[in-house]
Scaffold this motif. Structure first.
Motif, PDB file in Angstrom:
ATOM      1  N   VAL A 165      44.767  41.890  43.707  1.00 18.14           N
ATOM      2  CA  VAL A 165      45.488  40.632  43.438  1.00 18.14           C
ATOM      3  C   VAL A 165      46.608  41.345  42.450  1.00 18.14           C
ATOM      4  O   VAL A 165      46.606  41.804  41.566  1.00 18.14           O
ATOM      5  CB  VAL A 165      44.851  39.541  42.574  1.00 18.14           C
ATOM      6  CG1 VAL A 165      45.685  38.493  42.133  1.00 18.14           C
ATOM      7  CG2 VAL A 165      43.514  39.110  43.320  1.00 18.14           C
ATOM      8  N   ASN A 166      47.899  40.938  42.876  1.00 17.24           N
ATOM      9  CA  ASN A 166      49.061  41.483  42.297  1.00 17.24           C
ATOM     10  C   ASN A 166      50.045  40.606  41.388  1.00 17.24           C
ATOM     11  O   ASN A 166      51.148  40.404  41.142  1.00 17.24           O
ATOM     12  CB  ASN A 166      50.187  41.853  43.253  1.00 17.24           C
ATOM     13  CG  ASN A 166      49.553  43.026  44.078  1.00 17.24           C
ATOM     14  OD1 ASN A 166      48.777  43.785  43.494  1.00 17.24           O
ATOM     15  ND2 ASN A 166      50.124  43.235  45.313  1.00 17.24           N
ATOM     16  N   ASP A 167      49.194  39.722  40.860  1.00  9.73           N
ATOM     17  CA  ASP A 167      49.785  38.488  40.076  1.00  9.73           C
ATOM     18  C   ASP A 167      50.369  39.017  38.986  1.00  9.73           C
ATOM     19  O   ASP A 167      51.614  38.548  38.431  1.00  9.73           O
ATOM     20  CB  ASP A 167      48.776  37.391  39.680  1.00  9.73           C
ATOM     21  CG  ASP A 167      49.443  36.116  38.959  1.00  9.73           C
ATOM     22  OD1 ASP A 167      50.049  35.667  39.806  1.00  9.73           O
ATOM     23  OD2 ASP A 167      48.837  35.885  38.006  1.00  9.73           O
ATOM     24  N   SER A 168      49.774  39.980  38.083  1.00 15.56           N
ATOM     25  CA  SER A 168      50.504  40.273  36.799  1.00 15.56           C
ATOM     26  C   SER A 168      51.814  41.037  37.287  1.00 15.56           C
ATOM     27  O   SER A 168      52.813  40.596  36.201  1.00 15.56           O
ATOM     28  CB  SER A 168      49.307  41.669  36.296  1.00 15.56           C
ATOM     29  OG  SER A 168      50.037  42.131  35.130  1.00 15.56           O
ATOM     30  N   HIS A 169      52.355  41.997  38.098  1.00 13.00           N
ATOM     31  CA  HIS A 169      53.566  42.497  37.704  1.00 13.00           C
ATOM     32  C   HIS A 169      54.364  41.298  38.653  1.00 13.00           C
ATOM     33  O   HIS A 169      55.673  41.737  38.595  1.00 13.00           O
ATOM     34  CB  HIS A 169      53.341  43.673  38.694  1.00 13.00           C
ATOM     35  CG  HIS A 169      53.351  43.771  40.537  1.00 13.00           C
ATOM     36  ND1 HIS A 169      52.159  44.346  40.767  1.00 13.00           N
ATOM     37  CD2 HIS A 169      54.001  43.302  41.401  1.00 13.00           C
ATOM     38  CE1 HIS A 169      52.215  44.195  42.247  1.00 13.00           C
ATOM     39  NE2 HIS A 169      53.223  43.521  42.450  1.00 13.00           N
ATOM     40  N   GLN A 170      53.991  40.311  39.132  1.00 16.21           N
ATOM     41  CA  GLN A 170      55.046  39.315  39.793  1.00 16.21           C
ATOM     42  C   GLN A 170      55.651  38.538  38.326  1.00 16.21           C
ATOM     43  O   GLN A 170      56.806  38.281  38.338  1.00 16.21           O
ATOM     44  CB  GLN A 170      54.168  38.075  40.476  1.00 16.21           C
ATOM     45  CG  GLN A 170      53.821  38.738  41.784  1.00 16.21           C
ATOM     46  CD  GLN A 170      54.896  39.276  42.786  1.00 16.21           C
ATOM     47  OE1 GLN A 170      56.074  38.777  42.619  1.00 16.21           O
ATOM     48  NE2 GLN A 170      54.757  40.102  43.649  1.00 16.21           N
ATOM     49  N   TRP A 171      54.481  38.485  37.478  1.00 13.88           N
ATOM     50  CA  TRP A 171      55.467  38.144  35.933  1.00 13.88           C
ATOM     51  C   TRP A 171      56.215  38.837  35.419  1.00 13.88           C
ATOM     52  O   TRP A 171      57.254  38.469  34.882  1.00 13.88           O
ATOM     53  CB  TRP A 171      54.160  37.785  35.161  1.00 13.88           C
ATOM     54  CG  TRP A 171      53.359  36.533  35.344  1.00 13.88           C
ATOM     55  CD1 TRP A 171      52.107  36.647  36.151  1.00 13.88           C
ATOM     56  CD2 TRP A 171      53.762  35.233  34.964  1.00 13.88           C
ATOM     57  NE1 TRP A 171      51.696  35.185  36.069  1.00 13.88           N
ATOM     58  CE2 TRP A 171      52.523  34.417  35.549  1.00 13.88           C
ATOM     59  CE3 TRP A 171      54.507  34.599  34.496  1.00 13.88           C
ATOM     60  CZ2 TRP A 171      52.534  33.298  35.500  1.00 13.88           C
ATOM     61  CZ3 TRP A 171      54.631  33.315  34.209  1.00 13.88           C
ATOM     62  CH2 TRP A 171      53.464  32.454  34.906  1.00 13.88           C
ATOM     63  N   SER A 172      55.912  40.206  35.495  1.00 12.21           N
ATOM     64  CA  SER A 172      56.740  41.056  35.062  1.00 12.21           C
ATOM     65  C   SER A 172      58.107  41.274  35.699  1.00 12.21           C
ATOM     66  O   SER A 172      59.236  41.498  35.087  1.00 12.21           O
ATOM     67  CB  SER A 172      56.307  42.469  34.887  1.00 12.21           C
ATOM     68  OG  SER A 172      55.098  42.517  33.748  1.00 12.21           O
ATOM     69  N   LEU A 173      58.054  41.066  37.130  1.00 10.80           N
ATOM     70  CA  LEU A 173      59.124  41.002  38.002  1.00 10.80           C
ATOM     71  C   LEU A 173      60.024  39.882  37.445  1.00 10.80           C
ATOM     72  O   LEU A 173      61.430  39.870  37.751  1.00 10.80           O
ATOM     73  CB  LEU A 173      58.898  40.924  39.426  1.00 10.80           C
ATOM     74  CG  LEU A 173      58.368  42.539  40.034  1.00 10.80           C
ATOM     75  CD1 LEU A 173      57.586  42.104  41.410  1.00 10.80           C
ATOM     76  CD2 LEU A 173      59.516  43.282  40.060  1.00 10.80           C
ATOM     77  N   ARG A 174      59.684  38.648  36.937  1.00 12.81           N
ATOM     78  CA  ARG A 174      60.457  37.599  36.428  1.00 12.81           C
ATOM     79  C   ARG A 174      60.648  37.893  34.811  1.00 12.81           C
ATOM     80  O   ARG A 174      61.116  36.821  34.224  1.00 12.81           O
ATOM     81  CB  ARG A 174      59.543  36.360  36.939  1.00 12.81           C
ATOM     82  CG  ARG A 174      59.562  36.270  38.423  1.00 12.81           C
ATOM     83  CD  ARG A 174      58.489  35.368  38.939  1.00 12.81           C
ATOM     84  NE  ARG A 174      58.597  35.270  40.326  1.00 12.81           N
ATOM     85  CZ  ARG A 174      58.286  36.104  41.123  1.00 12.81           C
ATOM     86  NH1 ARG A 174      57.729  37.327  40.809  1.00 12.81           N
ATOM     87  NH2 ARG A 174      58.290  35.962  42.507  1.00 12.81           N
ATOM     88  N   ASP A 175      60.604  39.059  34.521  1.00 13.33           N
ATOM     89  CA  ASP A 175      60.809  39.331  32.900  1.00 13.33           C
ATOM     90  C   ASP A 175      60.216  38.455  31.949  1.00 13.33           C
ATOM     91  O   ASP A 175      60.611  38.347  30.878  1.00 13.33           O
ATOM     92  CB  ASP A 175      62.559  38.925  32.941  1.00 13.33           C
ATOM     93  CG  ASP A 175      63.283  40.031  33.451  1.00 13.33           C
ATOM     94  OD1 ASP A 175      62.792  41.090  33.832  1.00 13.33           O
ATOM     95  OD2 ASP A 175      64.589  39.778  33.442  1.00 13.33           O
ATOM     96  N   ALA A 176      58.861  38.468  32.267  1.00 14.66           N
ATOM     97  CA  ALA A 176      57.983  37.762  31.336  1.00 14.66           C
ATOM     98  C   ALA A 176      57.590  38.767  30.192  1.00 14.66           C
ATOM     99  O   ALA A 176      57.874  39.979  30.399  1.00 14.66           O
ATOM    100  CB  ALA A 176      56.438  37.575  32.167  1.00 14.66           C
ATOM    101  N   PRO A 177      57.187  38.359  28.988  1.00 17.45           N
ATOM    102  CA  PRO A 177      56.881  39.103  28.004  1.00 17.45           C
ATOM    103  C   PRO A 177      55.515  39.931  28.379  1.00 17.45           C
ATOM    104  O   PRO A 177      54.792  39.600  29.353  1.00 17.45           O
ATOM    105  CB  PRO A 177      56.474  38.283  26.914  1.00 17.45           C
ATOM    106  CG  PRO A 177      56.973  36.934  27.126  1.00 17.45           C
ATOM    107  CD  PRO A 177      57.082  36.783  28.650  1.00 17.45           C
TER     108      PRO A 177
END
Length: 259
Positions: free
Chosen positions: A13-25
């Motif tokens: 599940v690649n959910d985490s880096h999808q957040w980072s790709l959207r510049d999440a903290p």
């Protein structure tokens, strides 16, 4: 995930880096990494492939990368037991490669050398040409050779960067902030919800409220999108928009009117 679990298949599940790709903290990415693994375990998955995308967001320092991935590893692998195991898959950040092809090759080799510090079970090689065009056979083979050289050198023996005091301090900070976010998610669940971390309504509400948030979600009707982030000394941190002051996750939620 339940279907894959019923067939005994590994799940990634690649959910985490999808957040980072959207510049999440970074703390949001760490919390999301835990939630993905937690949901996989609850769905009955026995072998979980945790993908650790380095250099994400663009501008992340190797020091902060290792702190962030170490925090994710501690939370994810803390779920392991006799019926659930997690494998480590590491890769270069897709959005981090330079346009200059020679620099991109150097970036790929440097990134692979860094990821070896977490002792991955799987190395996912990203083609160095991805910033310019989709990787072809020539670029794929060349990228794998670059990665092979970096891996070979790392396996000869290198100092342990995870023992670096700055890495350890940032890891501890991220663990504290991620656990705070997870507690906040648990706290917004409606009465009677047995497990807020697997409840779709609770998780959707966490995104809508901004507990889990990213700047690129601005304008998305299902999300908050009000969080503003900046790269601060190689880390993605929430900031107060008018002053640029870095905010802790507690301060960010208070600014959003949540905590």
């Amino acid at each position: 995930m339940g279907w894959y679990a019923s067939k005994g298949l590994p799940v990634e599940v690649n959910d985490s880096h999808q957040w980072s790709l959207r510049d999440a903290p970074d703390a949001v990415a760490v919390a999301a990494a835990f939630l993905a693994a937690y949901n996989a375990k609850k769905a009955g998955v026995s072998t979980y492939v945790a993908q650790y995308m380095f250099n994400n967001p663009r501008g992340t320092s190797p020091r902060n990368d290792l702190a962030k991935m170490s925090a994710k590893i501690e939370l994810i692998e803390g779920l392991q037991n006799g019926s659930f195991r997690a494998l480590r898959e590491a890769r270069t950040g897709l959005n981090s490669l330079p346009l200059d092809m020679d620099q991109a090759k150097g970036h790929l080799g440097s990134s692979i050398h860094t990821v070896m510090a977490i002792r991955p079970d799987i190395v996912h090689v990203v083609g160095y040409s991805e910033a310019n065009y989709q990787v072809g056979p020539k670029e794929l083979v060349e990228s794998c050779r670059i990665a092979q050289g970096a891996i070979r050198n790392a396996l000869l023996g290198m100092p342990d960067p995870l023992a670096d005091e700055a890495v350890r301090a940032r890891k501890a900070e991220l663990l504290g902030e991620a656990r705070f976010l997870l507690d906040e998610i648990r706290g917004i669940a409606e009465k009677g919800v047995p497990d807020p971390w697997t409840d779709p309504h609770t998780l959707a509400r966490a995104v809508k409220m901004g507990i889990l948030d990213a700047p690129h979600l601005f304008g998305n009707p299902t999300a908050c999108g009000r969080t503003v982030t900046r790269m601060v000394e190689g880390a993605s941190r929430a900031v107060e928009p008018s002053t640029g002051k870095a905010l802790s996750e507690h301060e960010r939620l208070r600014w959003l009117g949540i905590a």
